[in-house]
Write an enzyme that holds these catalytic residues in place. Structure first.
Site, PDB file in Angstrom:
ATOM      1  N   ASN A  34       0.661  -1.358   0.309  1.00  0.00           N
ATOM      2  CA  ASN A  34       0.004  -0.146  -0.033  1.00  0.00           C
ATOM      3  C   ASN A  34       0.773   1.324  -0.135  1.00  0.00           C
ATOM      4  O   ASN A  34       2.121   1.060  -0.015  1.00  0.00           O
ATOM      5  CB  ASN A  34      -0.856  -0.100   1.261  1.00  0.00           C
ATOM      6  CG  ASN A  34      -0.200   0.143   2.548  1.00  0.00           C
ATOM      7  OD1 ASN A  34       0.971  -0.225   2.666  1.00  0.00           O
ATOM      8  ND2 ASN A  34      -0.727   0.786   3.565  1.00  0.00           N
TER       9      ASN A  34
ATOM     10  N   GLU B  88       3.381  -0.395   4.708  1.00  0.00           N
ATOM     11  CA  GLU B  88       3.565  -1.123   5.864  1.00  0.00           C
ATOM     12  C   GLU B  88       2.425  -2.509   5.547  1.00  0.00           C
ATOM     13  O   GLU B  88       2.439  -3.311   6.526  1.00  0.00           O
ATOM     14  CB  GLU B  88       2.957  -0.733   7.106  1.00  0.00           C
ATOM     15  CG  GLU B  88       1.442  -0.504   7.372  1.00  0.00           C
ATOM     16  CD  GLU B  88       0.763   0.652   6.377  1.00  0.00           C
ATOM     17  OE1 GLU B  88      -0.527   0.604   6.113  1.00  0.00           O
ATOM     18  OE2 GLU B  88       1.728   1.273   5.787  1.00  0.00           O
TER      19      GLU B  88
ATOM     20  N   CYS C 201       1.749   3.305   2.005  1.00  0.00           N
ATOM     21  CA  CYS C 201       2.724   3.788   3.150  1.00  0.00           C
ATOM     22  C   CYS C 201       3.979   2.595   3.461  1.00  0.00           C
ATOM     23  O   CYS C 201       4.814   2.725   4.178  1.00  0.00           O
ATOM     24  CB  CYS C 201       2.179   4.039   4.443  1.00  0.00           C
ATOM     25  SG  CYS C 201       1.011   5.425   4.387  1.00  0.00           S
TER      26      CYS C 201
END
Length: 822
Positions: free
Chosen positions: A300, A304, A302
């Site tokens: 995704n 994570e 970001c």
């Protein structure tokens, strides 16, 4: 065959409802964020619900799926109330889309998605379409570029040549911008490329000029083979499909690269402006519970949440600092209470999958198939303070490891119980877990440490597992000449207890000063309140690694570096992250973004100007400044020295007062900043645009007279200022730059703080930051300023213009107004 009991759920494992429950009080900041971004509004943009009504709305919506599993109405009501109390107490909050959209019938409840991107015209356009639909629903998207054939590869069907992955990336970026033109801001995106792709060097450098492909984060997908080659100083293979038109064809070697040189380019980019990040794909897939479904190649936005194509993030975070109890005079973690909340919120997030609305059918099918959750943590730094433990101590890291192991144990147990009640995730069949005879799970993944952004502000908690970013910061407005401070609550309490609280200390900290440099603060307080800037990159990585041990997805965390950090420092952090089995790494070197107003920098003793370079015959010196093949051979702006002197002038324009700061590198102007007396709006944006481009020209070695010549005479709304005709904001900037270049301000030698220039109004009676003796040496409209290395080395918020941005959890966040961008 798993036996599924379609009977009433046993809710005793979640604890009892609290009688006479009262919602937790909200801070002023929380109320501002909620009203601005979360609470429902009518057609006139007026807020029509309270925060408590929002929690009731979300709880009702997320309890409804219980009916589909045969739960009795009285139990559903009890679960609804438990959901409500967990949120209204601010002990747990789901991700922003759930708070915004649950119960409204609009939008998605998921924060982000990974979409497939296949190597065909149909596949590329399908990805663009799906991205538009997802972002229309408010979600962010991640893509893997690894399947796109290299630039120039012959195309049999058209007899043409492939445009390559960077062109595809630019296309997806333009689609993202198009979708958000009528919305609030660009969507968040991630592009990942396998390090074995032949276009990997182009990918690494595709964002060297900041602002290009601005709505995508980029990360390199690194293999163990590549990292071992880096470690050993050898080369490694690049691969292509033997038949590019057949996605199932085998990979064949297409060349080799020096792993060390590729790694150095990655690290240089990260040192320069934080990109690219790195994802360790072998570590990601080694721990994937659904390898039989496919290999993970992207994350995704970001980073994570490593996901299969068409999977989404269903996220929520528990504020662990609220799970503290006093046991016989000793402060300790309330493990029993935390256990009940972990179990309850695991059920909550499983219900999100059923209550969700999906942008395209393929996303719905995949999410119902794997049912991945992302329960995580916020308030960890606050917890450590309450326990009296320093974040970067061995004990602090061990507490992080223990907490996440507890999260894993309890969420796994709850997922097993849900599998008995509701059945395992459909793609359980054929998984390695099934083959090993393990107990079925309801959810393929349970845990993620995701960015908490604005939800941590609502909860009044520190962000995720990050250290405290700043102990004090300014409120984004000024009332009656007094600056208001927001102070970390735990820090304020201890300062008042120790009798060391003062406005002077708070102002010093809000200006970027370090608590470690204060003689009036006890060592015990200094040791406890290490902020992100005080903590070594090694400690940052080790904390991430400690949490990663028990997290089946990934960790959103920023590894913060001081501005003077070397490329070798960043390189060491990347290697340590791989060696300690992190799944990825994101770094931020303070002051490394060109958009920053004030930055601190590196040692200037080895800096070279363009004139220096012109006199050198060898090209290797040039290579130290300009990256090899950098942006098709274009000039790269010079790095900023550690400390610069500047001159700030006030100019009256037809658009209001303009404050122009010209910072000098030796005898030459190096950069320009402008601030309107009235911050925000189009005028301020245009002034900032002109100053940024002018700064870029100066840092690229352009004669300032060329800039003056281009800007002088541009006319908007003319105004007279001290007998001078000022035709426009660009004209005003040129006038100040001309004054500096022609040494008309050479008598200006006094020092003052930059802060007084950037927190002003149109009122001419603003309080001065300069004492009376200093004023004697300052001419009427200019002052000289010193920009210290530790002062305000982070950019101003693009939304409120005065708050500064925190770089944490792989995102940017303004604690003053609630702005958040990942």
């Amino acid at each position: 065959m798993v036996q599924i009991k379609k009977t009433n759920a046993d809710v005793t494992r979640y604890g009892d409802l609290i009688e006479d429950f009262e919602p937790a009080p909200l801070t002023d900041n929380s109320k501002v964020v909620l009203e601005k971004r979360y609470l429902l509004k009518d057609e006139n943009d007026e807020v029509i619900e309270t925060p408590n009504e929002m929690f009731i709305r979300v709880a009702k919506a997320l309890a409804k799926p219980e009916k589909d599993y045969g739960v009795a109405d009285n139990k559903i009501k009890q679960i609804e109330n438990l959901f409500y109390q967990s949120m209204a107490s601010l002990e747990f909050l789901p991700n922003s889309p759930t708070l915004m959209n649950a119960g409204t019938g609009a939008g998605t409840l998921s924060a982000c998605f990974v979409l497939p991107l296949t190597d065909s015209m149909e596949g590329i356009m399908k990805a663009a379409h799906d991205a538009a639909m997802v972002q229309k629903f408010g979600g962010g998207t991640g893509f893997s570029l690894s399947e796109i054939r290299p630039t120039g590869t012959p195309i049999a069907t058209t007899h043409g040549k492939a445009c390559g992955p960077i062109a595809v990336l630019k296309h997806l970026s333009s689609v993202s911008t198009l979708v958000t033109q009528g919305g609030k801001r660009d969507g968040a995106n991630m592009a990942v490329m396998d390090v074995h792709h032949p276009n990997i060097l182009d990918f690494i450098e595709c964002k060297t000029i900041e602002g290009q492909i601005h709505n995508f984060n980029i990360s390199v997908g690194a293999s163990d083979e590549f990292m071992e080659a880096v470690k050993n100083g050898t080369d490694y293979a690049l691969y292509v499909k033997s038949n590019p038109a057949d996605e199932k064809s085998e990979r064949v070697e297409a060349g080799r690269l020096d792993a060390r040189k590729v790694f150095e380019k990655i690290v240089h980019g990260a040192w320069l402006n934080g990109e690219p990040g790195m994802i360790f794909l072998d570590e990601v897939n080694r721990n994937s519970p659904v390898k039989h479904v496919g290999m993970i190649t992207a994350t995704n936005p970001c980073g994570e949440q490593p996901l299969l194509p068409n999977e989404s993030c269903n996220l929520g975070s528990i504020d662990v600092a609220k799970f503290i109890k006093d046991s016989n005079g000793t402060v300790e973690i309330d493990w029993k209470k935390l256990s009940k909340t972990i179990r309850l919120t695991t059920r909550f997030l499983d219900n999100v999958i059923d209550a969700n609305k999906y942008a395209i059918p393929e996303i719905e099918e995949m999410n119902l198939g794997t049912r991945k959750l992302g329960l995580g943590v916020m308030g960890f730094a606050d917890l450590l303070v309450k326990l009296g433990v320093a974040y970067d101590s061995d004990k602090g890291i061990e507490i992080g490891r223990k907490i996440m192991a507890f999260f894993k144990e309890e969420s796994d147990n709850e997922s097993r119980d849900l599998a008995i009640e509701r059945g395992p995730f459909p793609k359980w069949t054929g998984s390695e877990m099934e083959k090993r005879g393990e107990e079925p799970l309801r959810n393929a993944c349970r845990l993620t440490v995701a960015p908490t952004g604005t939800i941590s502000m609502i909860a009044g908690a520190s962000s995720g597992i990050e250290p405290i970013f700043s102990l004090a910061y300014r409120k984004h407005n000024i009332l009656e000449g007094e600056t208001l401070f927001y102070v970390d609550q735990n820090f304020e309490n201890i300062c008042r207890y120790e009798n060391i609280y003062s406005e002077d200390l708070m102002e010093y900290l809000s200006d970027g000063g370090s608590l470690l440099d204060r003689d009036d603060v006890p060592e015990s307080v200094k040791n406890l309140f290490h902020t992100a800037a005080d903590i070594s990159p090694t400690s940052h990585v080790l904390m991430q690694s400690a949490f990663q041990e028990s997290t089946d997805a990934g960790i959103s965390k920023t590894i913060n570096f001081p501005n003077e950090a070397t490329i070798e420092d960043v390189e060491n952090a990347y290697m340590l992250a791989w060696e300690t089995k992190c799944k990825g790494i994101t770094v931020y070197r303070s002051g490394s973004r060109q958009v920053e107003v004030l930055t601190s920098g590196h040692d200037t003793s080895n800096d070279k100007t363009r004139d220096d370079l012109n006199g050198e015959s060898a090209n290797d010196e040039l290579d130290n400044i300009l990256p090899e093949k950098s942006v098709n051979g274009y000039i790269t702006p010079m790095d900023r020295p550690q400390e610069l002197y500047g001159i700030t002038s006030r100019v009256k324009t037809g658009r209001g007062n303009l404050y122009v700061t010209v910072n000098m590198a030796g005898e030459k102007p190096f950069e320009i900043f402008t601030t309107h007396g009235k911050a925000g709006g189009n005028d301020a944006a245009m002034a900032e645009a002109v100053s940024r481009v002018s700064s870029l020209c100066l840092r690229s070695g352009l004669d300032p007279k060329e800039i003056i010549e281009q800007l002088r005479g541009i006319t908007d709304i003319p105004a007279w200022d001290e007998g001078n005709l000022v035709r426009s904001v660009p004209d005003a900037l040129a006038m100040v730059l001309d004054k500096v270049v022609t040494n008309k301000s050479s008598n200006v030698i006094s020092e003052a703080t930059q802060k007084s220039m950037f927190n002003v109004t149109d009122n001419a009676q603003q309080p001065s930051m300069i004492n009376v003796e200093e004023k004697k040496n300052i001419n009427e409209d200019t002052i000289s300023v010193t920009v210290a290395a530790n002062a305000a080395s982070i950019p101003n918020c693009p939304e409120c213009a005065v708050g500064t941005l925190a770089f944490e959890e792989g995102c940017q966040k303004c604690y003053s107004c609630g702005y958040s961008k990942c």
